[in-house]
Design an enzyme around this catalytic site. Sequence first.
Site, PDB file in Angstrom:
ATOM      1  N   SER A   7      -0.376   2.877 -11.803  1.00  0.00           N
ATOM      2  CA  SER A   7      -0.739   2.576 -10.428  1.00  0.00           C
ATOM      3  C   SER A   7      -1.897   1.584 -10.357  1.00  0.00           C
ATOM      4  CB  SER A   7      -1.068   3.889  -9.694  1.00  0.00           C
ATOM      5  OG  SER A   7      -1.252   3.675  -8.316  1.00  0.00           O
TER       6      SER A   7
ATOM      7  N   ASP B 245       9.536   4.442  -5.160  1.00  0.00           N
ATOM      8  CA  ASP B 245       8.081   4.274  -5.116  1.00  0.00           C
ATOM      9  C   ASP B 245       7.677   3.354  -3.963  1.00  0.00           C
ATOM     10  OD1 ASP B 245       5.388   4.068  -5.655  1.00  0.00           O
ATOM     11  OD2 ASP B 245       5.631   2.908  -7.504  1.00  0.00           O
TER      12      ASP B 245
ATOM     13  N   HIS C  63       6.241   7.650  -7.020  1.00  0.00           N
ATOM     14  CA  HIS C  63       5.028   7.094  -7.630  1.00  0.00           C
ATOM     15  C   HIS C  63       4.554   8.054  -8.716  1.00  0.00           C
ATOM     16  CE1 HIS C  63       1.951   4.003  -7.450  1.00  0.00           C
ATOM     17  NE2 HIS C  63       1.000   4.916  -7.455  1.00  0.00           N
TER      18      HIS C  63
END
EC number: 3.1.2.-
Length: 251
Positions: free
Chosen positions: A126, A193, A221
Site C-alpha cells: 500500500s 482493491d 486491499h
Amino acid sequence: MSPARITDFSPGKPRKALLCIHGAGCSAAIFRVQISKLRVALKNEFEFVYATAPFSSSPGPGVLPVFQGMGPYYTWFQKHHDAVTNTTTPTVGDRVAAVIGPVQKTVQDWSITNPQAPIVGIVAFSEGALVATLLLHQQQMGKLPWFPKMSIAVLICCFYSDEARDYMRAEAQDDDDKLIINVPTLHLHGRQDFALQGSRQMVETHYLPQNADVLEFQGKHNFPNRPSDVQETVKRFQQLYQKVKMSGSFV
C-alpha cells in the site's frame, strides 16, 4: 520512544534479507502477520527486516477489525492538515525526507548486527509500496548512498497518487527515461482493491515491462489469501528470484 525493531532472524544461518515496509495505519508487527504466508514460503532463503513509519495514525484500510487492539498504528506521510506548522504546508519533498530517517536507521542497524545477511530486496504494501518506489527512484537518481542495492522487490496493492508522480517527474527533470526504475519487480494487485487503478498506473509509469511481473488476484486491499493465489505469488517470486540469481545481480 521509538518502536522496537522487528525482524525474523535465525542465528547462525547466513542468508539474504528483505526490507519490509508496511502500509498506512499499520505497523511492523501487523505487517509481519499480513505477509506470514510469504514468510513461511521463503524462510529458507531470506530474513525479513521491518521498518516502522515515523508518524502515529488511526488504523488504515483493512486493518480493522482483524487487528483491533494491536496498535499503535503508524503512517509514512502526514496529511496536510496534520503537518501544518505556522501555516506552512510541507512539500512532497519534505514528506519524502521524513520517511528516509526510519528506513535508514532500520537498514543501518541491520547491516551492523547482521553483516552476513545483506538486504537485497523489498516487500512493501500500500503506502509502503509507494515509499519503496520513491526510495528506489531516489537511489537511481544518485541519491541515498546508504540504501542497499535492491535486486528484487514485491509491491503489494500500491497506493499511488498524481502528487507522487509529479514529484518524481520533477526530480527527473521531465525526462521520462529517468522515471523508469530498473529493478525486477513482482506487483500484486487485488481486482477489487480501491487502489487498483493507481497500482496499474504506477507499474506503467515507473517500471520496465520486461522487469515487471504483474499478478492480479481475487481480493481487495490485502495480501492474497486464497491458497491458489498464494501459491501463484510464491511461484512468481521464486521464478523472478531465480532469474535475478542467474543474472548475477545478487552479491
